[in-house]
Design an enzyme around this catalytic site. Structure first.
Site, PDB file in Angstrom:
ATOM      1  CG  HIS A 160      -4.690  -0.362   6.367  1.00 50.68           C
ATOM      2  ND1 HIS A 160      -4.645  -1.061   5.299  1.00 50.68           N
ATOM      3  CD2 HIS A 160      -5.760  -1.085   7.219  1.00 50.68           C
ATOM      4  CE1 HIS A 160      -5.184  -2.253   5.331  1.00 50.68           C
ATOM      5  NE2 HIS A 160      -5.914  -2.234   6.418  1.00 50.68           N
ATOM      6  CD  GLU A 168      -2.729  -0.957   2.470  1.00 52.52           C
ATOM      7  OE1 GLU A 168      -2.629  -0.339   3.402  1.00 52.52           O
ATOM      8  OE2 GLU A 168      -3.954  -1.965   2.628  1.00 52.52           O
TER       9      GLU A 168
END
Lengths: 400, 300
Positions: free
Chosen positions: B257, B216
């Site tokens: 996140h 990510e």
């Protein structure tokens, strides 16, 4: 949560750090009065949470009280990077001999903390870091043992200070560190600390960010300095985003509401965390025109899914809905399907004739599929990849 | 022998009486992973799905000395204390599920584990699994669903996303490819085991032939790992997929996140892709491409 400069300075003053004489004002008349009391040139500083205010005229010098009144009137009318200027800090203008940069923050690379200083303060520190990195000194610090006196001493000598100024700076560094740790700050930055020609060592700026995940335990401490919770984002949330956030907050179970507004026609109910990123990428790559970004995960109850879905379906311009998630581990697919159907029925939308792309799998998938069949909604399961599902969703409404 | 967990894994769950913890405890028991004890201070003597609850970790370990793995699923402000308690009880592997732990506490618990040479996975992890052997957490859902996504095999998945770890396993399963171990390393910026700390174990693991990384934006963990892979000449093929490319265009905004935030030029998806490609890592341009690359690299 970012603190305003005046809030940070209030905290600094509380731990015995010298700051410039100053006053927070909200009207030009107040600026004139205080400038008169100070007697001498003043600095007028816009109080906004955006950085780089100096470059757009949010920090200006006024030689006389009359000038302070005029200039503050101009600044109070400004909008700096989306923030209306509501307050100014009026401060004595210091006679600068030297400007120093100081920051304290976390460092993901060493999984610890970091202190950074430079004798080239008062300018954009990113430029210093890029062009003359040798002018920055950094010390990595563990998370149990913080800044020690010997390290503060090393830094003070590195900055070329001697005598009283050297010891004053050491003391300030240790006090700033105490603020950094005690208030669960994720960043304490001072740019600049000013050494005056008269020999004063003054912290002339403050940029503090409190770790959002520690706010609950810092609430009382911050309230003592009259600092209260606020919405914190690089841009102000839209009403659509605010309503979605309210839905998410209303029930602690699962996530259904971290939403970002986009101008398109394809409503998205996507999840979970990493899945949302992947699906959103795929929608854009296939030429889609999303109306929003969102994250659904952690097993939200039907009521939350339903409210979020309703909000998205009612958003102006939305012509279709894509419900796409990764294969769930702990969220129930049937909750997702129930929430979606309930929202549609309540809005008098016929699920059978509305453009819907449903792709989800995992716990209770069979129940979910049974519900969807009952209402005539086509669905896809785990054997359709996220990329394929995203492409179908885009094709359903046509590309940009 | 797979890395970290296998048939000998014996689990204690800290915070077992919580909503999520009792749910994943049931999911683990159903899969056949022995959860021997739980801890919730003040609830000693209770039971959760027949698992005895103790007041302290030491009491539990005295009764069940074979416990070798702890899952920490407690509220954020007490997570650091809970992890230290498990370290002091001599537990060699701790998987922290708790999300939103204050930064200072997260750093401190990571440092405490490092000082005591305890293997820490997380915080903000959903767990891990070695198909056919053991699983920690609700990974993959109920057994009937789990077995659709995770079939035993020789591909290791290290993922910054819990949900996409299962999606990735499911994609591979549809293509007849199985998993040796899948670990959700956690979605926070500061975590106990990043890619670079787990790859050396996989290099030596004879059940793993290929590694898939789900990456990510945010942090420098991919960049650091890529430099290390290149320098050491990592002996096994690695496939990486980087999600969230659109985040690059919206610096400073947080998506997904806590660790997904691009600041300045650091942590961008594009930067990670370039760096990893330069280090000889195979880049999947789309998620589904992971399957095609895996088939090719496994010569199927």
């Amino acid at each position: 949560m970012k603190l305003y400069e005046y809030e940070g300075k209030r905290i600094f003053k509380g731990v015995g750090i010298e700051i410039p004489k100053g006053l927070l004002i909200s009207s030009p008349a107040q600026a004139r009065k205080f400038a008169g009391e100070l007697g001498g040139p003043v600095i007028l500083k816009a109080q906004v949470l955006a950085s780089g205010r100096g470059k757009v005229g949010g920090v200006r010098l006024a030689e006389t009280p009359v000038e302070a009144e005029q200039t503050s009137e101009e600044i109070l009318k400004m909008n700096i990077k989306g923030y209306d200027v509501e307050n100014l800090l009026v401060e004595e203008a210091l006679d600068i001999q030297k400007e120093i940069y100081i920051s304290m923050t976390y460092e993901e690379k060493t999984k610890g903390r970091l202190i950074l200083v430079s004798a080239s303060g008062g300018v954009d520190i990113n430029e210093v870091a890029e062009k003359t990195p040798e002018k920055l000194k950094r010390i990595s610090l563990g998370s149990w043992m913080g800044l020690q006196t010997f390290q503060a001493r090393e830094l003070a000598f590195y900055l070329g200070l001697s005598g009283k100024q050297n010891s004053a700076l050491q003391s300030i560094l240790l006090k700033l560190w105490k603020v950094f740790e005690f208030y669960d700050a994720s960043l304490v930055e001072v740019n600049p600390l000013i050494i005056t020609r008269g020999g004063r060592v003054v912290v002339a700026d403050s940029h503090i960010e409190i770790d959002n995940d520690a706010l609950l335990r810092q609430k009382e401490r911050l309230a003592k300095s009259e600092i209260f919770d606020r919405v914190d984002n690089t841009r102000l949330p839209t009403s659509f985003e605010e309503e979605a956030a309210a839905i998410d907050k209303s029930d602690y179970r699962g996530v259904a509401g971290r939403v970002v507004d986009f101008p398109g026609n394809l409503g998205l109910l996507i999840g979970a965390g990493g899945g949302s990123l992947t699906i959103f990428d795929a929608i854009l790559r296939n030429g889609g025109n999303p109306a929003n970004y969102c994250e659904v995960g952690g097993n939200p109850p039907v009521s939350k899914v339903y409210r979020l879905c309703k909000l998205i379906l009612q958003k102006p311009g939305v012509k279709g809905l894509a419900v796409i998630t990764n294969v769930f581990s702990n969220s129930r697919v049937d909750f997702l399907a129930r929430g979606m159907i309930k929202a549609m029925l309540e809005l008098d939308i016929d699920p059978q004739n509305y453009p819907i792309l449903f792709r989800s799998a995992g716990a209770y998938e069979e129940d979910a599929y049974a519900i969807l069949r009952k209402y005539g909604v086509k669905y896809l399961g785990r054997d359709t990849t996220l990329d394929e599902a995203s492409k179908y969703a885009v094709n359903m409404l046509g590309k940009k | 022998m797979s890395i970290l967990i296998d048939k000998n894994t014996r689990v204690l769950v800290q915070g077992i009486t919580g909503r999520e913890a009792s749910a994943f405890t049931m999911s683990m028991l159903e899969y056949g992973t022995p959860v021997l004890a739980g801890v919730t201070p003040g609830k000693g003597g209770h039971k959760v799905y027949d698992v005895p609850v103790f007041n302290t970790v030491k009491q539990a370990v005295e009764m069940y000395p074979e416990i070798n793995t702890v899952i920490t699923s407690v509220p954020p402000f007490v997570a650091m204390d809970a992890v230290m308690e498990s370290v002091d009880a001599g537990i060699p592997l701790i998987n922290v599920f708790t999300e939103r732990i204050p930064r200072l506490d997260a750093c401190r618990l990571v440092e405490y584990c490092r000082l005591h040479e305890v293997r820490l996975v997380g915080p903000n992890s959903l767990g891990m699994c070695a198909p056919g052997k053991a699983k920690l957490g609700a990974i993959g859902g109920p057994s009937v669903e789990f077995q659709k996504a995770y079939i035993p095999g020789n591909v290791a998945i290290l993922s910054r996303s819990g949900g996409m770890m299962t999606e990735t396993a499911s994609l591979l399963a549809l293509n007849g490819i199985g998993i040796s171990i899948a670990i959700n390393i956690g979605g926070d910026p500061i975590i106990g085991s990043t890619f670079i700390e787990l790859l050396p174990l996989l290099a030596k693991d004879d059940e793993t032939e290929l590694i898939v990384l789900f990456c990510e934006p945010g942090t420098s963990s991919e960049e650091q790992m890529a430099a290390w892979v290149q320098k050491t000449g990592f002996p096994k093929p690695i496939i990486a997929f980087v999600t969230g490319r659109f985040v690059d265009t919206m610096p400073g905004m947080r998506f997904g996140h806590a660790a997904v935030i691009v600041e300045g030029n650091t942590g961008s998806a594009e930067g990670k892709i370039q760096t990893m490609r330069g280090a000889g890592i195979h880049i999947a341009e789309t998620h589904e491409q992971i399957a095609q690359l895996a088939k090719k690299l496994l010569k199927r």
